[in-house]
Design a protein around this motif. Structure first.
Motif, short mmCIF file in Angstrom:
data_model
loop_
_atom_site.label_atom_id
_atom_site.label_comp_id
_atom_site.label_asym_id
_atom_site.label_seq_id
_atom_site.Cartn_x
_atom_site.Cartn_y
_atom_site.Cartn_z
N THR A 26 -28.74 -12.85 8.43
CA THR A 26 -27.54 -13.59 8.83
C THR A 26 -26.58 -13.85 7.67
OG1 THR A 26 -28.64 -15.72 8.48
CG2 THR A 26 -28.82 -14.71 10.66
N GLY A 27 -27.07 -13.92 6.42
CA GLY A 27 -26.21 -14.25 5.29
C GLY A 27 -25.76 -15.70 5.28
N LEU A 206 -19.21 -8.18 17.48
CA LEU A 206 -19.40 -9.64 17.41
C LEU A 206 -19.80 -10.08 16.00
CD1 LEU A 206 -21.21 -10.75 20.70
CD2 LEU A 206 -18.92 -11.35 19.95
N GLU A 207 -20.73 -9.35 15.42
CA GLU A 207 -21.17 -9.72 14.07
C GLU A 207 -20.03 -9.58 13.06
OE1 GLU A 207 -24.58 -7.47 13.03
OE2 GLU A 207 -25.75 -8.08 14.77
N ALA A 209 -16.77 -9.87 13.68
CA ALA A 209 -15.82 -10.97 13.90
C ALA A 209 -16.37 -12.29 13.35
CB ALA A 209 -15.51 -11.08 15.38
N HIS A 210 -17.68 -12.51 13.52
CA HIS A 210 -18.27 -13.75 13.00
C HIS A 210 -18.31 -13.75 11.48
CE1 HIS A 210 -21.64 -16.35 11.74
NE2 HIS A 210 -21.20 -17.14 12.69
N LYS A 211 -18.64 -12.63 10.89
CA LYS A 211 -18.74 -12.57 9.44
C LYS A 211 -17.38 -12.69 8.78
CE LYS A 211 -20.56 -9.67 5.72
NZ LYS A 211 -21.24 -8.39 5.38
N GLU A 212 -16.36 -12.03 9.35
CA GLU A 212 -15.03 -12.03 8.76
C GLU A 212 -14.15 -13.15 9.31
OE1 GLU A 212 -13.36 -8.18 9.26
OE2 GLU A 212 -14.99 -7.15 8.21
N LEU A 213 -14.68 -13.96 10.26
CA LEU A 213 -13.92 -15.07 10.85
C LEU A 213 -12.60 -14.58 11.44
CD1 LEU A 213 -14.56 -17.92 8.26
CD2 LEU A 213 -15.63 -17.61 10.49
N LYS A 214 -12.71 -13.58 12.30
CA LYS A 214 -11.55 -13.02 12.98
C LYS A 214 -11.69 -13.18 14.49
CE LYS A 214 -10.33 -9.58 9.47
NZ LYS A 214 -10.06 -8.15 9.21
#
Length: 522
Positions: A26-27, A206-207, A209-214
């Motif tokens: 998950t980081g 989805l991952e 968008a979640h990681k890059e906050l887009k």
């Protein structure tokens, strides 16, 4: 114990392994990961699912809360769902809870196609050949007589319904290949465009968008729907929408799919799509959960470009501030992480330098101690050698015979010049071995200091091998009287002679110079 009070150093080995696995996938920061893992009973799979799909209510916590304070029964009120949906929403009504955007289970990209067993394939080979022959025959009849498929549409297979009406299912591919096929078909149908369509699976989108906050814009199309073609050309590919999507300030990602594909069909079921064309805007909602991805707006059915953009702008403006806060938090965490890594790196470099200095000091100290030990051993050995040599001289001096009488005609008179420059004249018995000359020269200092009181038995030193470190030579003509050659004094020297004592190892020039400058006594 509260999640924020968890000390990573107090975790067990299995819990630390679960934490490392969760952080690698998950980081997420350990401070936020520990409470989620604790709520998931340290099950990594459950914690990862909660991270990507959002965390629902905890039934255990709700049960404990119900025991502490029994809920009150609100009065029941009749409600017309259809009427409530048609009424305009009042600004004082509480907003509806956001709907989580869950992940889906897709086919693995490396999953091999199903193949029947070999024996079963051989058994059904005749039936397969017969089916292919009949299908080909029906195709020919359907081409020659177009009314036959319509006449036998009840009893015939879809193959008999005409060549142009092929509705067979599409080949199932992996998520990445399915997305690439959709992008290729989209460009073939609607021409070259500038929409940034993602060529990967829905879960990867989805991952990302979640990681890059887009914001993730999910588009679902059904080729069988009448409004799909016009909506794509007039709305989705309109200059206003394309410019809005490509604007970096809007932070938009686009994933699109054909519901005839397995993955897009599962996405439509997950997002509860009931009307095409369908668009859903998904983003990270930190007010719901630290890992939640939620649907913030839907656009269903044919809409104009202005209506489509208005809904997107409204949803983005309502959630931009929360994403900005998360971005700033992540930036601060990244800055602190980078600073901590730099500090750790500097500390490691300083520690390595200290280790190197300590190693050099240890090596220098060990070398100094080794040199001192070797010097001490060398000094001890030298002192022992000197003591044994002195003992050997005193022992050998006891066996040197006295000088013969002056009237002894067999005596040999020899003049010896020592290395100190002193000249010694002495008579030796003619039958004495040449070694007697060497022993006399070696023990000359002992014989000089020898007195009657010193007479006694001196034992030969044990484990001592004496070697003469000089040689006797005659200067003119030059002759070396080696002790190894043996022989008596008369045989080697004659009735008299002059000898020089030379230390072994001196240069020949020095020897010749000493011989020329030496005095000769007869």
């Amino acid at each position: 114990m509260a999640g924020e009070d968890i000390d990573p150093s107090q975790l067990s080995v299995s819990q630390q392994d679960a934490l490392q696995t969760y952080l690698a996938v998950t980081g997420q920061e350990p401070a936020a990961a520990l409470p989620l893992l604790q709520r998931s009973e340290w099950n990594v799979q459950i914690a990862i699912t909660k991270f990507f799909d959002g965390e629902g209510p905890d039934p255990v916590a709700e049960a404990r809360a119900s025991l502490d304070s029994p809920p009150t029964q609100p009065p029941r009120q009749p409600q017309n769902l259809m009427h409530d949906d048609l009424l305009p929403r009042s600004p004082f009504r509480p907003p509806r809870a956001v709907e989580p955007a869950t992940r889906i289970t897709t086919q693995s990209e490396y999953e091999p196609p199903y193949r029947p067993p070999f024996l079963l394939a051989i058994f059904f080979t005749p039936f397969n050949i017969l089916y292919r022959l009949l299908s080909s025959s029906f195709r020919i009849f359907g081409t020659l007589f177009p009314f036959l498929p319509r006449l036998f549409n009840v009893i015939t297979t879809p193959v008999l319904q005409g060549i142009s009406g092929d509705t067979r299912g599409r080949r199932s591919l992996g998520p990445k290949d399915t997305a690439a096929r959709f992008v290729r078909e989209f460009e073939e149908e609607y021409g070259t465009h500038t929409l940034p369509l993602l060529e990967n699976g829905y879960n990867m989108a989805l991952e990302k968008a979640h990681k890059e906050l887009k914001f993730l814009l999910v588009l679902l199309f059904s080729p069988e729907h009448d409004d799909t073609n016009s909506w794509i050309r007039n709305t989705l590919l309109s200059p206003e929408v394309v410019n809005f999507v490509n604007d970096p300030e809007n932070q938009l990602l686009i994933w699109a799919g054909n519901v005839q594909d397995s993955e897009a069909y599962q996405v439509s079921n997950s997002l509860r799509c009931t009307k095409f064309p369908f668009a859903a805007l998904i983003t990270h909602t930190p007010n719901v959960s630290s890992t939640a991805m939620s649907i913030i707006t839907r656009v269903t059915g044919p809409t104009t470009a202005a209506e489509f953009l208005e809904k997107l702008r409204t949803a983005i403006s309502q959630n931009r501030s929360s994403l900005d806060r998360v971005r700033s938090t992540r930036a601060e965490q990244q800055a602190s992480r980078s600073l901590r890594e730099e500090q750790d790196s500097a500390y490691e470099r300083s520690l390595a330098q200290d280790r190197e200095r300590a190693r050099q000091r240890r090596e220098a100290e060990a070398a100094r101690e080794r040199a001192e030990r070797e010097a001490q051993e060398q000094q001890t050995a030298t002192e022992k050698q000197e003591r044994q040599l002195d003992q050997w001289k005193r022992w050998r001096a006891q066996s040197i015979p006295a000088e013969p009488a002056a009237d002894d005609k067999e005596a040999v008179r020899i003049s010896i010049r020592l290395t100190s420059g002193e000249r010694v004249v002495r008579r030796f018995a003619g039958h004495a071995d040449i070694e007697e000359l060497y022993a006399f020269v070696e023990c000359f200092d002992v014989l000089q200091n020898l007195t009657c009181d010193d007479e006694g038995d001196v034992e030969e030193p044990e484990e001592f091998e004496h070697k003469y470190d000089f040689r006797l030579v005659s200067p003119m003509p030059r002759a070396v009287y080696e002790i190894e050659a043996g022989g008596s004094v008369r045989e080697r020297i004659g009735r008299g002679g002059n000898l020089l004592v030379e230390s072994i190892g001196e240069d020949d020039d020095d020897e010749d110079e000493d011989g020329e400058n030496g005095e000769i006594d007869g």
